[in-house]
Design a protein around this motif. Structure first.
Motif, mmCIF file in Angstrom:
data_model
loop_
_atom_site.group_PDB
_atom_site.id
_atom_site.type_symbol
_atom_site.label_atom_id
_atom_site.label_comp_id
_atom_site.label_asym_id
_atom_site.label_seq_id
_atom_site.Cartn_x
_atom_site.Cartn_y
_atom_site.Cartn_z
ATOM 1 N N THR A 1 0.833 -1.213 0.000
ATOM 2 C CA THR A 1 0.000 0.000 0.000
ATOM 3 C C THR A 1 0.866 1.261 0.000
ATOM 4 O O THR A 1 0.605 2.198 -0.761
ATOM 5 C CB THR A 1 -0.944 -0.001 1.211
ATOM 6 O OG1 THR A 1 -1.789 -1.155 1.116
ATOM 7 C CG2 THR A 1 -1.800 1.249 1.246
ATOM 8 N N ASP A 2 1.895 1.288 0.818
ATOM 9 C CA ASP A 2 2.710 2.500 0.930
ATOM 10 C C ASP A 2 3.572 2.732 -0.307
ATOM 11 O O ASP A 2 3.720 3.863 -0.770
ATOM 12 C CB ASP A 2 3.588 2.438 2.181
ATOM 13 C CG ASP A 2 2.762 2.577 3.457
ATOM 14 O OD1 ASP A 2 1.590 3.001 3.348
ATOM 15 O OD2 ASP A 2 3.278 2.257 4.534
ATOM 16 N N SER A 3 4.136 1.654 -0.849
ATOM 17 C CA SER A 3 5.007 1.814 -2.027
ATOM 18 C C SER A 3 4.189 2.088 -3.282
ATOM 19 O O SER A 3 4.685 2.693 -4.232
ATOM 20 C CB SER A 3 5.881 0.576 -2.206
ATOM 21 O OG SER A 3 5.099 -0.589 -2.211
ATOM 22 N N GLY A 4 2.936 1.637 -3.302
ATOM 23 C CA GLY A 4 2.068 1.867 -4.451
ATOM 24 C C GLY A 4 1.806 0.590 -5.218
ATOM 25 O O GLY A 4 2.588 -0.359 -5.177
ATOM 26 N N PHE A 5 0.693 0.581 -5.900
ATOM 27 C CA PHE A 5 0.310 -0.605 -6.673
ATOM 28 C C PHE A 5 -0.576 -0.176 -7.820
ATOM 29 O O PHE A 5 -1.054 0.957 -7.860
ATOM 30 C CB PHE A 5 -0.394 -1.635 -5.762
ATOM 31 C CG PHE A 5 -1.633 -1.117 -5.083
ATOM 32 C CD1 PHE A 5 -2.876 -1.268 -5.660
ATOM 33 C CD2 PHE A 5 -1.539 -0.443 -3.858
ATOM 34 C CE1 PHE A 5 -4.023 -0.787 -5.035
ATOM 35 C CE2 PHE A 5 -2.680 0.046 -3.231
ATOM 36 C CZ PHE A 5 -3.918 -0.131 -3.819
ATOM 37 N N ARG A 6 -0.769 -1.083 -8.755
ATOM 38 C CA ARG A 6 -1.590 -0.775 -9.925
ATOM 39 C C ARG A 6 -2.746 -1.764 -10.028
ATOM 40 O O ARG A 6 -2.562 -2.961 -9.826
ATOM 41 C CB ARG A 6 -0.738 -0.831 -11.200
ATOM 42 C CG ARG A 6 -1.525 -0.418 -12.446
ATOM 43 C CD ARG A 6 -0.616 -0.250 -13.647
ATOM 44 N NE ARG A 6 0.219 0.940 -13.514
ATOM 45 C CZ ARG A 6 1.215 1.259 -14.339
ATOM 46 N NH1 ARG A 6 1.484 0.481 -15.373
ATOM 47 N NH2 ARG A 6 1.925 2.357 -14.157
ATOM 48 N N ILE A 7 -3.924 -1.221 -10.382
ATOM 49 C CA ILE A 7 -5.131 -2.011 -10.619
ATOM 50 C C ILE A 7 -5.390 -2.003 -12.118
ATOM 51 O O ILE A 7 -5.413 -0.929 -12.732
ATOM 52 C CB ILE A 7 -6.344 -1.357 -9.912
ATOM 53 C CG1 ILE A 7 -6.126 -1.275 -8.401
ATOM 54 C CG2 ILE A 7 -7.635 -2.071 -10.256
ATOM 55 C CD1 ILE A 7 -6.053 -2.587 -7.719
#
Ligand code: 5GP
Ligand code: ZN
Length: 115
Positions: A79-85
């Motif tokens: 969540t903190d580093s980021g993710f893609r949907i």
């Protein structure tokens, strides 16, 4: 009985590395991961693609899938580093499995625009 591979995963007829389940959705690791975290979130109901979702009947379901995707990102610690949907829809987008699924990708930096 449906021949759809994701319906078979829902029915436990073929194995999958399941990371989350509730009464209306299932999340499991992609068999051919494109990132350190690559999880597919699917509705248990067979809906072929996003365009087949009913604007009234499936409104809450579609929201639920996104919230499960967010929860899965949390479980994976990305969540903190980021993710893609990603939701691929149809031929040009490269949709290969005709059962609606939300890709959750993370654990590395990603380029934009996507290929
Ligand atoms: P699409 O291209 O349709 O958006 O994505 C389908 C995804 O399903 C692909 O990333 C592919 O690797 C994954 N996939 C296909 N068959 C299976 C399977 O039997 N098990 C799992 N876990 N993933 C699968
Ligand atoms: Zn299906």
């Amino acid at each position: 009985m449906s021949e759809c591979i994701f319906c078979k995963i829902v029915r436990r007829e073929i194995p999958a590395d399941i990371v989350y389940e509730d009464e209306i959705s299932l999340a499991f690791r992609d068999i051919n991961p494109q990132a350190p975290t690559h999880i597919l979130v699917i509705p248990k109901e067979h809906i072929p693609s996003l365009v087949d979702a009913d604007p009234v009947k499936h409104e809450a379901l579609l929201g639920h899938l996104l919230l499960v995707a967010r929860r899965v990102a949390d479980l994976e610690g990305i969540t903190d580093s980021g993710f893609r949907i990603v939701i691929n829809n149809g031929k040009d987008a490269g949709q290969a499995v005709d059962h609606l699924h939300v890709h959750v990708l993370g654990g590395r930096e990603m380029g934009w625009p996507p290929g």
